[in-house]
Design a protein around this motif. Structure first.
Motif, PDB file in Angstrom:
ATOM      1  N   PRO A  80      11.221 -97.185 -66.968  1.00 28.27           N
ATOM      2  CA  PRO A  80      10.406 -96.152 -67.607  1.00 28.27           C
ATOM      3  C   PRO A  80       9.135 -96.739 -68.214  1.00 28.27           C
ATOM      4  O   PRO A  80       8.952 -97.957 -68.233  1.00 28.27           O
ATOM      5  CB  PRO A  80      11.334 -95.635 -68.696  1.00 28.27           C
ATOM      6  CG  PRO A  80      12.105 -96.869 -69.109  1.00 28.27           C
ATOM      7  CD  PRO A  80      12.326 -97.644 -67.833  1.00 28.27           C
ATOM      8  N   HIS A 157      12.263 -92.958 -71.420  1.00 32.47           N
ATOM      9  CA  HIS A 157      10.854 -92.673 -71.688  1.00 32.47           C
ATOM     10  C   HIS A 157      10.616 -92.377 -73.165  1.00 32.47           C
ATOM     11  O   HIS A 157      11.489 -91.844 -73.855  1.00 32.47           O
ATOM     12  CB  HIS A 157      10.392 -91.481 -70.843  1.00 32.47           C
ATOM     13  CG  HIS A 157      10.331 -91.784 -69.374  1.00 32.47           C
ATOM     14  ND1 HIS A 157      11.381 -91.507 -68.524  1.00 32.47           N
ATOM     15  CD2 HIS A 157       9.357 -92.348 -68.617  1.00 32.47           C
ATOM     16  CE1 HIS A 157      11.054 -91.884 -67.298  1.00 32.47           C
ATOM     17  NE2 HIS A 157       9.845 -92.401 -67.319  1.00 32.47           N
ATOM     18  N   GLU A 167      18.446 -88.744 -72.380  1.00 32.14           N
ATOM     19  CA  GLU A 167      17.511 -88.263 -71.355  1.00 32.14           C
ATOM     20  C   GLU A 167      18.310 -87.804 -70.143  1.00 32.14           C
ATOM     21  O   GLU A 167      19.140 -88.557 -69.627  1.00 32.14           O
ATOM     22  CB  GLU A 167      16.527 -89.373 -70.965  1.00 32.14           C
ATOM     23  CG  GLU A 167      15.438 -88.921 -70.014  1.00 32.14           C
ATOM     24  CD  GLU A 167      14.333 -89.958 -69.853  1.00 32.14           C
ATOM     25  OE1 GLU A 167      13.598 -89.881 -68.850  1.00 32.14           O
ATOM     26  OE2 GLU A 167      14.207 -90.851 -70.734  1.00 32.14           O
ATOM     27  N   GLN A 169      17.978 -86.774 -66.327  1.00 28.41           N
ATOM     28  CA  GLN A 169      17.040 -86.989 -65.229  1.00 28.41           C
ATOM     29  C   GLN A 169      17.564 -86.286 -63.982  1.00 28.41           C
ATOM     30  O   GLN A 169      18.583 -86.683 -63.425  1.00 28.41           O
ATOM     31  CB  GLN A 169      16.853 -88.489 -64.986  1.00 28.41           C
ATOM     32  CG  GLN A 169      16.340 -89.218 -66.228  1.00 28.41           C
ATOM     33  CD  GLN A 169      16.302 -90.729 -66.070  1.00 28.41           C
ATOM     34  OE1 GLN A 169      16.881 -91.288 -65.139  1.00 28.41           O
ATOM     35  NE2 GLN A 169      15.615 -91.399 -66.990  1.00 28.41           N
ATOM     36  N   THR A 185      11.642 -86.379 -59.802  1.00 28.59           N
ATOM     37  CA  THR A 185      12.639 -86.439 -60.875  1.00 28.59           C
ATOM     38  C   THR A 185      12.100 -85.745 -62.112  1.00 28.59           C
ATOM     39  O   THR A 185      11.016 -86.087 -62.594  1.00 28.59           O
ATOM     40  CB  THR A 185      13.007 -87.893 -61.226  1.00 28.59           C
ATOM     41  OG1 THR A 185      13.417 -88.573 -60.039  1.00 28.59           O
ATOM     42  CG2 THR A 185      14.145 -87.919 -62.225  1.00 28.59           C
ATOM     43  N   SER A 187      12.521 -84.920 -66.022  1.00 29.89           N
ATOM     44  CA  SER A 187      13.146 -85.528 -67.201  1.00 29.89           C
ATOM     45  C   SER A 187      13.169 -84.539 -68.356  1.00 29.89           C
ATOM     46  O   SER A 187      12.157 -83.927 -68.693  1.00 29.89           O
ATOM     47  CB  SER A 187      12.375 -86.787 -67.609  1.00 29.89           C
ATOM     48  OG  SER A 187      12.875 -87.304 -68.825  1.00 29.89           O
ATOM     49  N   TYR A 242      13.452 -93.967 -59.863  1.00 25.96           N
ATOM     50  CA  TYR A 242      14.703 -93.350 -60.332  1.00 25.96           C
ATOM     51  C   TYR A 242      15.827 -94.334 -60.058  1.00 25.96           C
ATOM     52  O   TYR A 242      15.931 -94.886 -58.963  1.00 25.96           O
ATOM     53  CB  TYR A 242      14.952 -92.040 -59.589  1.00 25.96           C
ATOM     54  CG  TYR A 242      16.304 -91.411 -59.852  1.00 25.96           C
ATOM     55  CD1 TYR A 242      16.508 -90.590 -60.963  1.00 25.96           C
ATOM     56  CD2 TYR A 242      17.387 -91.629 -58.990  1.00 25.96           C
ATOM     57  CE1 TYR A 242      17.749 -90.009 -61.206  1.00 25.96           C
ATOM     58  CE2 TYR A 242      18.626 -91.044 -59.229  1.00 25.96           C
ATOM     59  CZ  TYR A 242      18.793 -90.243 -60.330  1.00 25.96           C
ATOM     60  OH  TYR A 242      20.020 -89.662 -60.568  1.00 25.96           O
ATOM     61  N   ASN A 244      20.070 -94.684 -60.808  1.00 22.01           N
ATOM     62  CA  ASN A 244      21.319 -94.187 -61.389  1.00 22.01           C
ATOM     63  C   ASN A 244      22.414 -95.255 -61.393  1.00 22.01           C
ATOM     64  O   ASN A 244      23.584 -94.951 -61.632  1.00 22.01           O
ATOM     65  CB  ASN A 244      21.808 -92.939 -60.651  1.00 22.01           C
ATOM     66  CG  ASN A 244      22.277 -93.238 -59.234  1.00 22.01           C
ATOM     67  OD1 ASN A 244      22.249 -94.383 -58.776  1.00 22.01           O
ATOM     68  ND2 ASN A 244      22.708 -92.213 -58.517  1.00 22.01           N
ATOM     69  N   TRP A 253       7.605 -88.565 -61.326  1.00 20.77           N
ATOM     70  CA  TRP A 253       8.258 -88.118 -62.549  1.00 20.77           C
ATOM     71  C   TRP A 253       7.562 -86.882 -63.090  1.00 20.77           C
ATOM     72  O   TRP A 253       6.328 -86.816 -63.135  1.00 20.77           O
ATOM     73  CB  TRP A 253       8.228 -89.214 -63.614  1.00 20.77           C
ATOM     74  CG  TRP A 253       9.275 -90.264 -63.409  1.00 20.77           C
ATOM     75  CD1 TRP A 253       9.126 -91.457 -62.767  1.00 20.77           C
ATOM     76  CD2 TRP A 253      10.641 -90.213 -63.835  1.00 20.77           C
ATOM     77  NE1 TRP A 253      10.304 -92.155 -62.767  1.00 20.77           N
ATOM     78  CE2 TRP A 253      11.253 -91.410 -63.413  1.00 20.77           C
ATOM     79  CE3 TRP A 253      11.396 -89.279 -64.525  1.00 20.77           C
ATOM     80  CZ2 TRP A 253      12.591 -91.691 -63.670  1.00 20.77           C
ATOM     81  CZ3 TRP A 253      12.732 -89.551 -64.781  1.00 20.77           C
ATOM     82  CH2 TRP A 253      13.315 -90.756 -64.362  1.00 20.77           C
ATOM     83  N   ILE A 255       7.927 -85.029 -66.651  1.00 17.74           N
ATOM     84  CA  ILE A 255       8.563 -85.193 -67.963  1.00 17.74           C
ATOM     85  C   ILE A 255       8.148 -84.047 -68.863  1.00 17.74           C
ATOM     86  O   ILE A 255       6.975 -83.922 -69.230  1.00 17.74           O
ATOM     87  CB  ILE A 255       8.179 -86.551 -68.580  1.00 17.74           C
ATOM     88  CG1 ILE A 255       8.591 -87.693 -67.631  1.00 17.74           C
ATOM     89  CG2 ILE A 255       8.839 -86.726 -69.943  1.00 17.74           C
ATOM     90  CD1 ILE A 255       8.141 -89.050 -68.091  1.00 17.74           C
TER      91      ILE A 255
END
Length: 300
Positions: A80, A157, A167, A169, A185, A187, A242, A244, A253, A255
Motif C-alpha cells: 500500500p 492504506h 480494510e 479490499q 480493487t 478499498s 492486490y 491476499n 485501486w 479507495i
C-alpha cells in the motif's frame, strides 16, 4: 569392455523380441477385425494422451510466463501507499461509478481463512454477478472476492496521516479486458468506534468457526451492498498491487474516502485467527511503500 558388450547383446535381444511380438500382433490383427479395432483404440488413446500432455505442458509454460510478467510488473508498483492530499491530482469525471447486482442475494457465500487473511467469495448466476462500471474504467468489472487487512496500529492504506484499523479490499476483474486494467480493487476503510458495525457482523460473527488455517464456512446469504456500500464519487485511484497471501496481482485501486466504523470486539475477532504456524494473525498489513512517480487522483 566385456560388460558393455554383454549389455549391448541383452538390449539387442530384447529389441528383436519386441519387434517379433509386434509383428505377430499385427499379423493377428489382419485376421481379426475385433483385434484390429482394439489396437486402433489403444493407439488413438495413446495419441490423445500425448496431445493432452503437450497441451497441459504448453498451458503450464504460458501460465508461468504470465505469472512472471505479472510479478515483474507488480514489483515496480507495490502497495500500500500513504495518500497525501498535497500530492493528489483532483479530477472531475463525466460519469459516476455505477454498481449493479450488489443487492441481489447470492446463491451461496463462503468465508475462508487461508492462513494469511479472511477471504469472502460469492456464488451467483452469471447474469446477476455484482459488477461495477463507469468513471474512467472503460469496461465492466465483476466481483471476484473480498479480503481483509487489519493491524494493531494500522491496516494498509492511510490518508493524510490518518491510519485505520481494518480494510476490506474487494477484488474485481474485467473478463473482456476492455478496461484500463484487468483487475480493479475497491478499498473500504474502517476505524475503531464504540459501536458494532451491523453489516460487518455477517463476517465477524462467523470468524470463530474458521480459526484454523484453510478452514471454511458457508454464510447465510446477505445483501453485498449493505457490506460494500456503493459510492459514485469521493474516491482515490492509483495503480498498485492486490495481495491476499495466495496471489499477487497488478490492479487499479479505488479507495473510498468515507470511513466506516468497527468495534474493538469485532476487530479482536479478526485478530483471533491463526496462521499456518498456529500463531495469531495480530496483523496482516503489508509494509508501506513509496508512491514514487505514480499519480494518485481524487475524484470528487
Amino acid at each position: 569392455m566385456r560388460n558393455f558388450f554383454e549389455m549391448f547383446s541383452i538390449l539387442t535381444s530384447f529389441w528383436d523380441k519386441l519387434n517379433y511380438c509386434f509383428s505377430h500382433i499385427m499379423e493377428l490383427a489382419e485376421q481379426s477385425s475385433l483385434l484390429t479395432w482394439v489396437i486402433s483404440c489403444i493407439m488413438a488413446a495413446a495419441f490423445i494422451m500425448h496431445l493432452q500432455s503437450g497441451t497441459i505442458i504448453f498451458q503450464d509454460v504460458m501460465q508461468t510466463i504470465a505469472n512472471t510478467r505479472s510479478r515483474s510488473k507488480s514489483a515496480h508498483q507495490p502497495s500500500p501507499i500513504h495518500i497525501l492530499g498535497t500530492k493528489v491530482s483532483r479530477r472531475q469525471l463525466r460519469l459516476p461509478l455505477r454498481w449493479s447486482h450488489y443487492e441481489v442475494l447470492p446463491s451461496a457465500a463462503v468465508l475462508k481463512n487461508n492462513g494469511s487473511t479472511v477471504i469472502l467469495k460469492l456464488y451467483t448466476p452469471s447474469d446477476s454477478r455484482p459488477e461495477i462500471c463507469g468513471g474512467e474504467l472503460g469496461g465492466s468489472y465483476h466481483f471476484v472476492e473480498a479480503s481483509f487487512k487489519w493491524g494493531i496500529h494500522r491496516s494498509e492504506h492511510s490518508i493524510d496521516s490518518h491510519t485505520f484499523s481494518l480494510e476490506m479490499q474487494a477484488l474485481h476483474r474485467c473478463p473482456q479486458k476492455r478496461g484500463l486494467f484487468e483487475y480493479l480493487t475497491i478499498s473500504f476503510l474502517f476505524m475503531v468506534t464504540p459501536f458494532k458495525n451491523g453489516p460487518l457482523q455477517n463476517i465477524s460473527d462467523h470468524l470463530r468457526w474458521i480459526t484454523r488455517p484453510e478452514s471454511t464456512i458457508e454464510l447465510p446469504p446477505f445483501d453485498l451492498h449493505l457490506l460494500m456500500q456503493p459510492f459514485s464519487g469521493g474516491y482515490y485511484t492509483y495503480q498498485g498491487t492486490y495481495d491476499n497471501g495466495d496471489i499477487l496481482l497488478p490492479t487499479i485501486w479505488v479507495i473510498g474516502s468515507h470511513i466506516f466504523g468497527v468495534s474493538s470486539h469485532q476487530l479482536a475477532q479478526f485478530r483471533s485467527l491463526c496462521r499456518n504456524d498456529c500463531s495469531r494473525i495480530n496483523t496482516n498489513a503489508r509494509k508501506m511503500q513509496p508512491q514514487g512517480n505514480r499519480c494518485v487522483q481524487y475524484h470528487p
